[in-house]
Design a protein around this motif. Structure first.
Motif, mmCIF file in Angstrom:
data_model
loop_
_atom_site.group_PDB
_atom_site.id
_atom_site.type_symbol
_atom_site.label_atom_id
_atom_site.label_comp_id
_atom_site.label_asym_id
_atom_site.label_seq_id
_atom_site.Cartn_x
_atom_site.Cartn_y
_atom_site.Cartn_z
ATOM 1 N N GLU A 592 0.560 -1.415 -0.097
ATOM 2 C CA GLU A 592 0.172 -0.098 -0.281
ATOM 3 C C GLU A 592 1.043 1.247 0.135
ATOM 4 O O GLU A 592 0.709 2.135 -0.031
ATOM 5 N N TYR B 573 -14.521 2.882 8.922
ATOM 6 C CA TYR B 573 -13.814 2.148 7.573
ATOM 7 C C TYR B 573 -12.196 2.317 8.202
ATOM 8 O O TYR B 573 -11.910 2.761 9.770
ATOM 9 N N SER B 574 -11.632 1.245 7.035
ATOM 10 C CA SER B 574 -10.344 1.446 7.692
ATOM 11 C C SER B 574 -9.496 1.984 6.556
ATOM 12 O O SER B 574 -8.821 1.000 5.212
ATOM 13 N N TRP B 580 -8.166 1.262 12.211
ATOM 14 C CA TRP B 580 -9.238 1.688 12.168
ATOM 15 C C TRP B 580 -9.759 2.863 12.571
ATOM 16 O O TRP B 580 -10.023 3.060 13.036
ATOM 17 N N ASN B 633 -20.961 5.706 4.760
ATOM 18 C CA ASN B 633 -20.924 5.193 4.118
ATOM 19 C C ASN B 633 -21.619 5.169 2.829
ATOM 20 O O ASN B 633 -21.384 5.177 1.735
ATOM 21 N N ASN B 671 -16.441 3.383 -3.290
ATOM 22 C CA ASN B 671 -16.321 2.446 -2.791
ATOM 23 C C ASN B 671 -16.146 1.840 -1.469
ATOM 24 O O ASN B 671 -15.984 2.855 -0.640
ATOM 25 N N GLU B 672 -17.170 0.674 -1.422
ATOM 26 C CA GLU B 672 -17.809 0.466 0.066
ATOM 27 C C GLU B 672 -16.287 0.842 0.921
ATOM 28 O O GLU B 672 -16.657 1.542 2.440
ATOM 29 N N ALA B 673 -15.317 -0.166 0.814
ATOM 30 C CA ALA B 673 -14.054 0.350 1.417
ATOM 31 C C ALA B 673 -13.395 1.698 2.064
ATOM 32 O O ALA B 673 -13.201 1.422 3.163
ATOM 33 N N TYR B 674 -13.629 2.520 1.365
ATOM 34 C CA TYR B 674 -12.621 3.637 1.552
ATOM 35 C C TYR B 674 -13.943 4.803 1.360
ATOM 36 O O TYR B 674 -13.674 5.870 1.678
ATOM 37 N N ARG B 676 -15.885 7.325 2.268
ATOM 38 C CA ARG B 676 -17.151 8.106 3.436
ATOM 39 C C ARG B 676 -17.386 9.063 3.413
ATOM 40 O O ARG B 676 -16.241 10.076 3.665
#
Lengths: 709, 709
Positions: A592, B573-574, B580, B633, B671-674, B676
């Motif tokens: 990353e 989120y991370s 976290w 999100n 993207n749900e992961a990032y 926000r």
């Protein structure tokens, strides 16, 4: 059991009974047996760590003091595991244009290929003796602080010399543990032939560089393997091709399975310095004067060097290691200042001292002994503050100007007075000399001298500026001085020293002339500091004594580069509101952060292995991830770099190398909420060594190669 | 149901069937009824949000478009809740040396004390009509791209005019939803008398400032209350003391209990622009050329202004809002660049396009229609890249030099050609004029012009530099030009425009002369861009069409400043390996960040309340904490600032104001992961208003005052 040791035990017990203190403590090794470590989670007898009775071997015989770092033996043939940054200088020295071991890494295919790690020694602490009574016996009640400090210094020198005669070949060091209360003699053996075995490329060992320094989450593979050699008889010897690998009495067992969150872990190592028993006046001086000044000046120097290095790689390289050093300190100070502000550390100590003063006043006997301790301490720091700018300018004149430093060496060569204040000794001060930088730095510090308030001025500088304190004149004076300087190489300086004091006394070199005029001021500063240190030493002892009475507890001695034990757990933390940091990082995090330029230029081999998710047996139990670094709540500081992180069975599971940002404050106060230290996970060490370094034979040597695939 | 609406529904259904897409989507309000929102967690009928049949009132009538922001009505008397940063300009305009409402905040004790929010209007979208067939009917198959674009533009103007005649007093806007496929007409009412009601001090409303911008964890109380006024008949009116509070058909119910982690939430608002259906060539152009160039140039400008403002507060203040604007864009671009690199966005799109091209080639009919779409698009971006530096220099000559901008206004005043490229219009361009900055900026952009490669050079600049491209000469030319300029005030510019084109054609003013010589180049650039846009518009429509066939799905239209709906959950989120971020921040975090200087100078009242832990009924259910900001999100972008965050019952629980760092990339990919977004928690809004602002009467007006203590 000696009285002093008993005192230490009492301290430890008192500490353990205070649950709020959590797992704070860099415990002296002599206090180990008093900790109920079994209840805390240790699964081996304490005597396996250190046995005062000396039956069999114990883990401390596997622990190495490596200059300013710690390390540990990991094989019967003297293989040592430590940090990459601990061998950085040696790798740099061993490198050449043809062999850039820093960039490419280094692997000795066989023992004959292992190359000397210049300047490194491996010391093993073998024995400790309480010498408190002998040392303190030198001090007479009627002595003034300076005489007392000198008497104690002389007694320590005598005792050291006597021990050296009694134990030839051993290294003897006597350290003050608690001011005015306890002294320990450390008896150790120092092996002087140390060689490089496996050093990963800088893009692994220093991944993240200055950006990630003092920070979590971390992804640095900060480890290297070296080996200690001894003469054929097994005793210390200078480097020789005839030497043989040293066989330590004990080495640590490496556990390739690593540790998990909340596992019990401990560290044996050599933490450098902490200041947890100091007065509020010391804390305020550090917070308000010294650290902001130094951090600001270092930042200015870093920016000036980066500016000069822009667009010229050769110049940038000259500044590289100096920038690195300054940046490390600056970032550490900024972290500390941040923590002191957030925790209001000085104010908290001041409020404790208000209570302490009342406690002192409440009893006539106490008042007689301790009545003025706080006021006297305050007065010293007030005097320091009043002279602060003068002292800083005097120190930095010499430390920032290479030419003035060289001239000072010449001028002070004859005298018995060592230079006052910090003088960063470099093997060759001109190795990275860059004349434009010399001018810029001199201009900066002359400008600071020009702005000194009345009463703190530096007359020799004033004389040279001749009443004109304009920027233009300061620049002119700096440029003229540098242009007129004659001592611009190590050889020229050596020749000037050779000529003796008369030549120095008459030299027309502008820097020699300035150094000559500064010498009396520097002598005065040295005397002031010696007296100040002696007074503070006396007051610290009294303060410690009465604080122990007031707080009804004893203290763990501040770190002082002697062998210490600290324990705790693998644990994440919350560095800020709404943020949680987990206690391990993974190879995905390395990828990353990866970019094309150093310090993020992950080697292609690592990228390929990461893409293939080829983690071998080092994968995390419940995830297809390779662990990289670990976080834990142990109490460490500088000097603990390279320390083995051990599990409940005393097996090596990581190599300690840094602290999280909030834990820079550790040096003043430890707290379970924010004090976290960082290790490279043993699984990453082994994975890199095996899969990237192709040095599986080292795993075999450590006894973890059997299950290799 | 119109054919186009059906298409939109089809899109939506297709999207919903793809679980990987998660909750992406800034859904057009017309698509709402097709989402199974009940299953997602919505607890009110969809018709309560928007009822195409127009029975009763729905939530969209409580939603306000506030210039570049969103907002919502929160009382029957036209009280509006939005972001502090959305009213910043109006508060600044209303402030004076005597009344610094930015610093101190503003509260109107009674309605008569509410002061005009200059330049602000409140628009309510009431109706939507699908006009796709009418608009697209203007395009004939044999038209070239430019003629087609102009025909469509003309048809949109006609339709708009006709609607304005049909619906007097209404605001009409026609927006392209999907390139070449769908157009919607938005019918709304715009209230022009808007007044400030309660604005917290900047140290709450802008807490964290630029440092925290685009970042989580966040502690900004970014909210303000304003009020819409109407004429006595309830219709829009210019400001007048006789106006009365506007009574909206619907206002949002404020829920003082807030929301919890994982609760369902949604937003109605006016997101500005997204670019999710663009080609890889567009993404690569943005990533490799435009954004790095702009971010770099803005950073240079910010540093130059900060340098000039050092030590002179008056100068620093002049630059304040410009620095803020540049920094906001720069940081957004850096975030996007970071995300594009990490996600390899352009490469992923390129690989999709490789598959798409194969799909096109596989069918003769498809090949005939779409065969060259990708190649043609690539060619346009190649041409843009080949002219990139030329265009950037031409744009920035005018945007960076206030004097050249003024001169260009004079020269181009007579012509029908609007200026090419970005020209940040300020009410008075000389309001913050600072001559040394003018010289430095001009020097910078002339220097860039001097280094242009052959084929991209700007001849009028070359002529002025006269073959000498040295830094010294560039500085000389810049200084001479500024010294010789005559148009240095708004009045001088207005007078010059008045004199007409002949005067401009003969003026000897160095900037007027340069503007005259640049005019043909700027005209050419404008023409090139018009043609390019027309061509890309044609190609985008084709690309969209064939990608829908290839991916077997339809698309949600890119954001275009029209009313949209987005839903999801309160969720952490991370942002990085081992980190976290929890989805809410607390007042303790505000105190943790608090320092003495802006933007961290928390008001004493807040500090005192925090120390007393006086959180009233706004305390978090299971902790003695006051919530400050929320993370979720949802799919938002610029323009969603000020949007009400609503719970499953459509009650207001927060005010949206920003996105997390990684979500700057939202404009290209969600993207749900990032992805926000960030709101100020309604509990913090109410707590500040009641306890700090002492404006409990506003809580009464909102109907949440009953349980106040």
């Amino acid at each position: 059991m000696p009285r002093r040791l008993f005192a230490v035990l009492a301290i430890v017990l008192a500490v353990l009974l205070r649950p709020a203190l959590g797992d704070e403590g860099m415990y002296p090794i002599t206090a180990l047996s008093t900790l109920d470590l079994k209840a805390k989670g240790l699964q081996i007898p304490v005597s396996q760590i250190y046995d005062p009775k000396g039956r069999g071997t114990s883990l401390i015989e596997g622990i190495v003091h490596l200059g300013g770092c710690s390390a540990s033996f990991v094989s019967p043939d003297g293989l040592i595991l430590t940090n990459h940054h601990c061998v950085f200088g040696a790798v740099s020295s061993a490198s050449s244009v043809q062999h850039d071991y820093l960039t490419d890494g280094f692997l000795a295919p066989g023992r004959r290929d292992e190359i000397p790690a210049r300047g490194m020694t491996a010391r093993i602490t073998e024995q400790m003796r309480d010498v408190s009574a002998q040392v303190l016996g030198a001090a007479k009640p009627d002595m003034d602080p300076l005489a007392r400090a000198r008497a104690i210094g002389a007694r320590i020198a005598e005792l050291t010399k006597a021990a050296q005669q009694e134990l030839p070949g051993k290294t003897i060091e006597i350290s003050e543990m608690l001011a005015g209360q306890s002294y320990l003699m450390f008896i150790s053996t120092t092996y002087r032939d140390v060689r490089l075995v496996y050093v990963p490329p800088r893009s692994i060992g220093e991944f993240g560089g200055e950006d990630d320094n003092w920070a979590w989450p971390r992804h640095t593979g900060d480890f290297s393997f070296i080996r200690a050699y001894a003469g054929r008889d097994g005793t210390p010897a200078d480097y020789s091709a005839d030497n043989v690998p040293f066989h330590p009495r004990r080495f640590l067992k490496v556990n390739p399975n690593g540790v998990n969150e909340e596992d019990f872990v401990f560290i044996l190592g050599y933490p450098g310095r902490t200041y947890r028993h100091q007065s509020s006046y010391y804390l305020a001086y550090e917070e308000n004067l010294r650290m902001p000044f130094v951090a600001g000046l270092y930042q200015w120097q870093i920016q000036a060097m980066e500016e000069m290095g822009k667009g010229d790689r050769a110049i940038a390289l000259k500044f590289d290691s100096r920038v690195k050093g300054l940046a490390n300190t600056m970032k550490n100070y900024r972290g500390k200042l941040d923590g002191m502000r957030k925790l209001q550390l000085a104010a908290a100590r001041r409020s404790e001292e208000a209570g302490l003063q009342k406690f002192i006043e409440a009893d006539p006997a106490r008042r007689a002994t301790f009545g003025t301790v706080l006021a006297d301490t305050a007065r010293i720091y007030d005097r320091m503050a009043a002279r602060f700018q003068h002292e800083m300018v005097l120190d930095n004149l010499v430390s920032m100007s290479t030419l003035l430093r060289a001239a000072t060496t010449v001028v002070e060569a004859g005298s018995a007075t060592p230079p006052a204040g910090p003088a960063r000794a470099a093997s060759n001060p001109f190795a990275n000399y860059h004349e434009p930088a010399e001018v810029v730095f001199l201009e900066k510090i002359l400008g600071m001298a020009a702005r000194l308030p009345e009463g703190q001025r530096v007359a020799p500088v004033d004389a040279r500026l001749n009443g004109d304190f304009s920027e233009a004149n300061i620049r002119k004076v700096a440029e003229a001085a540098v242009a007129g300087a004659s001592l611009k190489s190590q050889e020229a300086v050596a020749a000037a020293v050779e000529k003796g004091p008369e030549a120095a006394a008459t030299s027309a070199d502008p820097f020699v002339s300035l150094a000559r005029d500064l010498a009396p001021l520097r002598r005065e500063l040295r005397d002031v500091r010696e007296r100040r240190t002696a007074e503070l030493s006396r007051l610290s002892a009294l303060l410690l004594d009465v604080r122990q009475q007031y707080l009804k507890k004893d203290f763990i001695p501040d770190a002082n580069s002697t062998l210490r034990f600290t324990y705790g757990r693998i644990r994440g933390y919350s560095p800020a509101d709404a943020v949680w940091h987990r206690p391990h990082t993974t190879l995905d995090g390395v990828i990353e952060k990866t970019r094309d330029e150093f310090p993020y230029n992950t080697p292609q081999a690592v990228r390929d292995l990461a893409r293939a998710r080829d983690f071998g047996r080092y994968r995390l139990p419940k995830a297809n991830q390779l662990p990289v670094a670990l976080l834990y709540n142990l109490d460490t500081t500088g000097g603990n770099s390279g320390s083995a992180l051990m599990n409940a069975k005393g097996e090596l599971v990581g190599v300690n190398f840094d602290r999280a940002w909030a834990a820079t404050i550790n040096d003043y106060a430890w707290n379970e909420a924010y004090s976290r230290s960082i290790a490279v996970d043993i699984r990453y060490v082994l994975w890199v060594t095996e899969k990237v370094g192709k040095a599986g034979f080292l795993l075999d040597e450590m006894g973890v190669g059997a299950s290799r695939r």
